[in-house]
Design a protein around this motif. Structure first.
Motif, PDB file in Angstrom:
ATOM      1  N   LYS A 106      22.918  61.773  43.713  1.00 44.07           N
ATOM      2  CA  LYS A 106      21.860  61.984  43.204  1.00 44.07           C
ATOM      3  C   LYS A 106      20.707  60.969  43.784  1.00 44.07           C
ATOM      4  O   LYS A 106      20.874  59.688  43.831  1.00 44.07           O
ATOM      5  N   PRO A 107      19.647  61.420  44.139  1.00 41.10           N
ATOM      6  CA  PRO A 107      18.628  60.543  44.751  1.00 41.10           C
ATOM      7  C   PRO A 107      18.172  59.346  43.710  1.00 41.10           C
ATOM      8  O   PRO A 107      17.743  59.909  42.515  1.00 41.10           O
ATOM      9  N   ASP A 115      25.395  60.847  50.783  1.00 39.69           N
ATOM     10  CA  ASP A 115      25.606  62.007  51.369  1.00 39.69           C
ATOM     11  C   ASP A 115      27.015  62.115  51.774  1.00 39.69           C
ATOM     12  O   ASP A 115      27.263  61.114  52.671  1.00 39.69           O
ATOM     13  N   VAL A 116      27.870  62.936  51.333  1.00 42.39           N
ATOM     14  CA  VAL A 116      29.365  63.009  51.746  1.00 42.39           C
ATOM     15  C   VAL A 116      29.804  64.007  52.440  1.00 42.39           C
ATOM     16  O   VAL A 116      29.367  65.293  52.152  1.00 42.39           O
ATOM     17  N   GLN A 117      30.130  63.761  53.630  1.00 37.33           N
ATOM     18  CA  GLN A 117      30.521  64.857  54.610  1.00 37.33           C
ATOM     19  C   GLN A 117      32.161  65.011  55.024  1.00 37.33           C
ATOM     20  O   GLN A 117      32.772  63.962  54.222  1.00 37.33           O
ATOM     21  N   LYS A 118      32.610  65.712  55.991  1.00 35.22           N
ATOM     22  CA  LYS A 118      33.951  65.752  55.952  1.00 35.22           C
ATOM     23  C   LYS A 118      34.461  64.415  56.607  1.00 35.22           C
ATOM     24  O   LYS A 118      35.524  64.001  56.189  1.00 35.22           O
ATOM     25  N   VAL A 132      22.155  54.351  56.644  1.00 34.35           N
ATOM     26  CA  VAL A 132      23.307  53.669  57.092  1.00 34.35           C
ATOM     27  C   VAL A 132      24.471  54.583  57.102  1.00 34.35           C
ATOM     28  O   VAL A 132      24.459  55.625  56.105  1.00 34.35           O
ATOM     29  N   GLU A 133      25.539  54.828  58.017  1.00 36.67           N
ATOM     30  CA  GLU A 133      26.442  55.861  58.111  1.00 36.67           C
ATOM     31  C   GLU A 133      27.836  55.100  58.289  1.00 36.67           C
ATOM     32  O   GLU A 133      27.911  54.170  59.152  1.00 36.67           O
ATOM     33  N   TRP A 134      29.039  55.600  57.509  1.00 40.49           N
ATOM     34  CA  TRP A 134      30.251  55.072  57.860  1.00 40.49           C
ATOM     35  C   TRP A 134      31.112  56.356  58.136  1.00 40.49           C
ATOM     36  O   TRP A 134      31.126  57.277  57.559  1.00 40.49           O
ATOM     37  N   TYR A 135      32.202  56.040  59.181  1.00 41.37           N
ATOM     38  CA  TYR A 135      33.003  57.137  59.473  1.00 41.37           C
ATOM     39  C   TYR A 135      34.345  56.926  58.524  1.00 41.37           C
ATOM     40  O   TYR A 135      34.658  55.603  58.150  1.00 41.37           O
ATOM     41  N   PHE A 186      34.933  59.718  47.137  1.00 44.49           N
ATOM     42  CA  PHE A 186      33.496  59.606  47.025  1.00 44.49           C
ATOM     43  C   PHE A 186      32.819  60.837  46.256  1.00 44.49           C
ATOM     44  O   PHE A 186      31.636  60.406  45.706  1.00 44.49           O
ATOM     45  N   LYS A 187      33.182  62.124  46.542  1.00 45.12           N
ATOM     46  CA  LYS A 187      32.453  62.895  46.022  1.00 45.12           C
ATOM     47  C   LYS A 187      32.740  63.049  44.359  1.00 45.12           C
ATOM     48  O   LYS A 187      31.874  63.398  43.742  1.00 45.12           O
ATOM     49  N   SER A 188      33.895  62.445  43.892  1.00 46.41           N
ATOM     50  CA  SER A 188      33.936  62.456  42.641  1.00 46.41           C
ATOM     51  C   SER A 188      33.322  61.231  41.979  1.00 46.41           C
ATOM     52  O   SER A 188      33.362  61.087  40.692  1.00 46.41           O
ATOM     53  N   GLU A 189      32.596  60.393  42.694  1.00 50.25           N
ATOM     54  CA  GLU A 189      31.927  59.290  42.292  1.00 50.25           C
ATOM     55  C   GLU A 189      33.087  58.355  41.642  1.00 50.25           C
ATOM     56  O   GLU A 189      32.836  57.323  40.704  1.00 50.25           O
TER      57      GLU A 189
END
Length: 228
Positions: A106-107, A115-118, A132-135, A186-189
Motif C-alpha cells: 500500500k502507498p 510493486d511485485v511482478q512475476k 528502484v527495481e530488483w530482479y 513479497f506478495k504475502s509481505e
C-alpha cells in the motif's frame, strides 16, 4: 568446535529432554548463546558456520522479531538516490532529509509502494515512476549466497523471578529458494524492504536496502525444510 549435522542431531536430542534451562545471558541474544553453550560451541568472531555448512539460528516460539536476510542495491536504482531523497524523503530524527521507509504493497505518506511482478519487485510512486527495481532471480542468488543453509531452532521461553528460561523443542534444516517462492513471499509481505538513506549534501548516504523477514516465517522462504 565445529559440528557435523549428525553430531548436532545427537546433542540436540539430549537438549530437548532437559525441559526448561536457564538463559546463559540476559537480553535478546540469550537464546542463541544458551543454545551454543549447550551444543559445546565456543563463541567467536569466525564468520564460518558452526554446523557443517549451515548457519545456526535460535528462535523464541511466538516471537515476531524481524531479522535482516541481506542487503542489496547493485544497479537497482532507476533515479539518482539523492534526487529520490529530496523528492520523496522526510526529516529524520537528526533533522536530515531522509528516506527511511519500510515498504509495503500500500502507498505510504510519500506515495511510494512495493510493486511485485512475476520477475521483478520495485519501489514505485503512485504516479507510475519506478524509483528502484530488483530482479527476483538476482535476489534469490543473493539470498542463497548469504543463507545457503540454515538450522532453525525453536524454543519456548518463560520468565521466572526475572530470569529467562528456554525449552528447546524443534530443529529444522532449511535450504535453497527460488525467484517464484520469493515472489509469493513479497506478495504475502513475509519479506519486507527497508529503504535506508539520507541527504549528505552532494550525495545520498545509503546504509543499504535491507530485506527483512519475521523470524517465525523463515521456513516459508526456503524450498527445502527438513526436521532434524
Amino acid at each position: 568446535m565445529k559440528l557435523t549435522i549428525e553430531e548436532f542431531k545427537e546433542i540436540f536430542e539430549k537438549i530437548k529432554k532437559m525441559d526448561f534451562v536457564p538463559s546463559q545471558r540476559k537480553g535478546p541474544t540469550g537464546i542463541g548463546y544458551t543454545l551454543e553453550t549447550l551444543l559445546g560451541i565456543n563463541e567467536n568472531n569466525d564468520a564460518s558456520p558452526d554446523v557443517e555448512g549451515a548457519e545456526l539460528k535460535a528462535h523464541r516460539i511466538n516471537s515476531n522479531n524481524l531479522i535482516t536476510l541481506f542487503t542489496f542495491n547493485n544497479k537497482a536504482w532507476k533515479i539518482q538516490p539523492l534526487e529520490v531523497v529530496k523528492k520523496y524523503g522526510s526529516l529524520d530524527r537528526d533533522g536530515r532529509q531522509g528516506l527511511y521507509y519500510t515498504m509495503s504493497l500500500k502507498p505510504n505518506s510519500a506515495g511510494l509502494f512495493l510493486d511485485v511482478q512475476k520477475d521483478t519487485i520495485a519501489v514505485r510512486h503512485i504516479s507510475g515512476t519506478i524509483v528502484v527495481e530488483w530482479y527476483l532471480e538476482k535476489l534469490a542468488e543473493r539470498f542463497i549466497q548469504k543463507l545457503p543453509s540454515l538450522i532453525f531452532v525453536s524454543a519456548f521461553s518463560e520468565m521466572r523471578d526475572g530470569k529467562e528460561y528456554f525449552n528447546f523443542q524443534r530443529a529444522q534444516l532449511m535450504k535453497d529458494t527460488t525467484p517464484e517462492l520469493l515472489c509469493n513471499q513479497f506478495k504475502s509481505e513475509n519479506i519486507l524492504v527497508d529503504l535506508r538513506l539520507h541527504d549528505k549534501g552532494t550525495m545520498a548516504r545509503n546504509h543499504g536496502t535491507g530485506f527483512r523477514a519475521y523470524e517465525d516465517r523463515l521456513p516459508q522462504l526456503f524450498r527445502l525444510v527438513l526436521d532434524l
